[in-house]
Structure formats: C-alpha cells, structure tokens
Design an enzyme around this catalytic site. Structure first.
Site, PDB file in Angstrom:
ATOM      1  N   TYR A 188       3.829   5.030  -6.305  1.00 16.10           N
ATOM      2  CA  TYR A 188       3.514   4.831  -7.724  1.00 16.10           C
ATOM      3  C   TYR A 188       2.551   5.921  -8.227  1.00 16.10           C
ATOM      4  O   TYR A 188       2.745   6.489  -9.308  1.00 16.10           O
ATOM      5  CB  TYR A 188       2.899   3.435  -7.869  1.00 16.10           C
ATOM      6  CG  TYR A 188       2.500   2.998  -9.259  1.00 16.10           C
ATOM      7  CD1 TYR A 188       3.426   2.916 -10.296  1.00 16.10           C
ATOM      8  CD2 TYR A 188       1.185   2.604  -9.522  1.00 16.10           C
ATOM      9  CE1 TYR A 188       3.046   2.471 -11.555  1.00 16.10           C
ATOM     10  CE2 TYR A 188       0.804   2.156 -10.776  1.00 16.10           C
ATOM     11  CZ  TYR A 188       1.734   2.093 -11.796  1.00 16.10           C
ATOM     12  OH  TYR A 188       1.351   1.648 -13.038  1.00 16.10           O
TER      13      TYR A 188
ATOM     14  N   HIS B 136       0.834  -1.208   0.000  1.00 23.83           N
ATOM     15  CA  HIS B 136       0.000   0.000   0.000  1.00 23.83           C
ATOM     16  C   HIS B 136       0.869   1.259   0.000  1.00 23.83           C
ATOM     17  O   HIS B 136       0.570   2.222  -0.706  1.00 23.83           O
ATOM     18  CB  HIS B 136      -0.957   0.010   1.205  1.00 23.83           C
ATOM     19  CG  HIS B 136      -1.873  -1.176   1.234  1.00 23.83           C
ATOM     20  ND1 HIS B 136      -2.699  -1.451   2.290  1.00 23.83           N
ATOM     21  CD2 HIS B 136      -2.094  -2.153   0.315  1.00 23.83           C
ATOM     22  CE1 HIS B 136      -3.380  -2.572   2.029  1.00 23.83           C
ATOM     23  NE2 HIS B 136      -3.029  -3.004   0.843  1.00 23.83           N
TER      24      HIS B 136
HETATM   25 MN    MN Z   1      -4.149  -2.272   6.670  1.00 20.17          MN
HETATM   26 FE    FE Z   2      -3.102  -0.598   4.266  1.00 18.79          FE
END
Ligand code: MN
Ligand code: FE
Length: 334
Positions: free
Chosen positions: A117, A111
């Site tokens: 990105y 994440h």
């Molecule tokens: Mn999480």
């Molecule tokens: Fe997360």
C-alpha cells in the site's frame, strides 16, 4: 492418567484438541491480537502523497530515512511470515499456541500488505524498495544475521528431540522473536514515529504505530513461548547457553545501531543519531530481562513517547479523533 500438554514434543497429545487449555497466556495474546484488528487502507495517505511529491516538505535526510525503513520492513515482514509458518508452526505442536501462530501469520500478511500500500500510494519503484535488502549493506547485514541465526530449524531433518535440539530450537526462537521482531524493528519504529511527531508522513507513521502494537504482542508471545520451553526443559538453560544468547543480542544491537546511523546519519530535528542508538540499547535490556537474562546497557529510555504509542488503543485513538472533529465543528457554529 491424561498426559500433560507441553509446548513441543507432544507425541502423545492430539494437536486438534484445544480444550482444556494449559497455556492461558497464548489465549490472551490471541484475544489481544483480535482486539487490534486493522487494515492499511483504513489509514488515509493523501497528506503523505502531497508531502512526498512536494519539493520542500521533506529534507533529503528525511527521504532517506523513509526509504531505508520501507526497504527494510518490506522484505522483513515476509521473512518473518515465512519463518513462522514453515518452522515455528511445525515444531510448536501445542494447539493454543498454534491458534496464536495462525493469528500472528495473518498479522504478518497485513504488514506485508501495508508496504504494498505504501509503495502503491507513494508511487515508489518496487524494484528499488524490495531490493534494498540486497543493495543496502546495513539492511543486508541484519537480514543475513537472522537467516544465519535461524538456519538450523530450516533444515528438513531437524527435530526437537533431545536436549541439544531443544536448546537449538530456543536459540532460533530467540533469533526470530527477540532479535528480529524485538530489536531489528525498533530503530525503524522510533525514526518513523519521530517523523510523525513532527507532522511528516503521518499516514506512514500511523501504519507503523499499528504494526508496532501488533509486534509488541508477537514479541510478548515469543518471550512467553521461550520461557515456557525453558521451564519445561530446564536442562537447556545452562550458563554457557545464557552467555551465548547475551553475546548474540549484543551483536544484534551493534547491527541495529549501524542501521540507525546509516538510515539517519545526522539525526532529525531535536534528535541526534546517538539517541536512536541509546533507544536500541534501552529496548535490548528490556528484551534481556523478559527472558531472565541480565541487563547489559543500563540506558534510560530517550523516547518515553514510544511506550505511549504502543499502548494507544485503536478505540481511544478513534475517540480522540472524533472529539477533535466535533470540537472544531462546534467552535465554527459558535
Ligand atoms: Mn511480527
Ligand atoms: Fe510484522
């Protein structure tokens, strides 16, 4: 007699022995996480780049909503990862839960990478995005709330021995899992996915769909963890403590609604800002129920499509994409 494995305070248990397992739900969440493997680079961003650069593809309010959400999530993912490995992993000594925590930590790295990105592909100023948790009051308020709520287990002298400390630990786990991942992420998810449904910034929308699927497992694991500690230590779950948790969640809901209004003051095409607030209240009730607390808001889900987005499996998504492409090619041939 072999001592029974517990979630925390396993002084007599070897944390390296994962078999035989006591908590099969931890194993299931681990397997579900593995089945959801993805990386941000798999999702094309070309159309997003074109829309972001174009003068008229996005309105000012849509740009604001995108920036606010990139600003919140870019730092929130690191905050979550740090909490997880520096505190939760330290005290949750049960090996099958730890296996899941390692998987979750990896997903938080994915994440974090997603926002790198997005910044890179859209050419955003990282100093602006990664400072929004200082410069935007509605973002700062959420982060400060979680940090304040979870500070006791960051204390190097904290232990989980004794009723008061176990209660404190569960309080902080509710801060991490139920409030941060379970409430503070969801107005943002709804806004970005609403935008995607209108064909805007669909690459970011797809990244958020994948993150949301991961987060729904993090949240499920967190609630199972909280419920298991409660059932092994029922003395912590007093009426007073339950009332305290309900109040903490109500305050979190107010902060999340403020954030939603700030990121998207006039709503989006077909959605008014109040509906984002109703959605936050709706999901808060789901979280309360999941940890055996009474509902507060009794709202209908204003966005039924949000639950479909969580259920969407990558395989199904891939298959549908292929079928569409195949049909297009077929009709051209005819
Ligand atoms: Mn999480
Ligand atoms: Fe997360």
């Amino acid at each position: 007699m072999i001592p029974r494995k517990k979630i925390i305070n396993n002084a007599v248990i070897d944390p390296n022995k994962i078999l035989p397992m006591t908590y099969l739900w931890a194993r299931k969440h681990y397997k579900d996480g593995i089945a959801n493997n993805w990386t941000p680079e798999e999702i094309p961003m070309q159309q997003d780049v074109e829309q972001w650069r174009s003068m008229n593809a996005l309105s000012e309010k849509e740009r604001r909503l995108i920036l606010w959400n990139l600003g919140f999530f870019s730092t929130a993912e690191s905050l979550t990862a740090n909490n997880l490995v520096l505190t939760v992993y330290r005290y949750v000594t049960n090996p099958e839960c730890r296996q899941y925590l390692l998987r979750q930590a990896f997903e938080e790295a994915i994440h974090t990478d997603t926002f790198i990105y997005c910044c890179d592909t859209l050419g955003l100023d990282p100093n602006e995005i990664y400072n929004m948790y200082n410069t935007i009051p509605s973002i700062a308020a959420k982060d400060e709330y979680v940090i304040e709520l979870t500070k006791s287990i960051l204390d190097p002298n904290f232990t989980t021995e004794g009723t008061d400390n176990i209660r404190r630990f569960v309080h902080d786990l509710i801060g991490y899992y139920v409030i941060m991942e379970g409430i503070f992420f969801y107005a943002g998810f709804a806004m970005i996915l609403a935008l995607k449904r209108q064909g805007k910034m669909v690459g970011i929308g797809e990244q958020f769909e994948y993150i949301m699927r991961d987060e729904s497992i993090h949240l499920a694991f967190g609630c199972d963890l909280i419920n298991a500690i409660k059932s092994e230590n029922p003395e912590i779950w007093t009426q007073e403590f339950q009332d305290e948790i309900v109040e903490l969640i109500k305050k979190a809901v107010e902060l999340e609604k403020q954030y939603a209004y700030d990121a998207c003051p006039e709503g989006l095409l077909g959605i008014n800002a109040q509906q984002f607030c109703n959605y936050v209240e709706y999901i808060a009730d789901r979280r309360l129920e999941r940890i055996d607390l009474p509902k507060v808001y009794h709202k209908e889900n204003p966005f039924p499509w949000m639950s479909q987005a969580t259920d969407l499996s990558k395989e199904k998504n891939f298959f549908e994409t292929r079928v569409t492409e195949y049909q297009t090619a077929g009709s051209l041939e005819w």
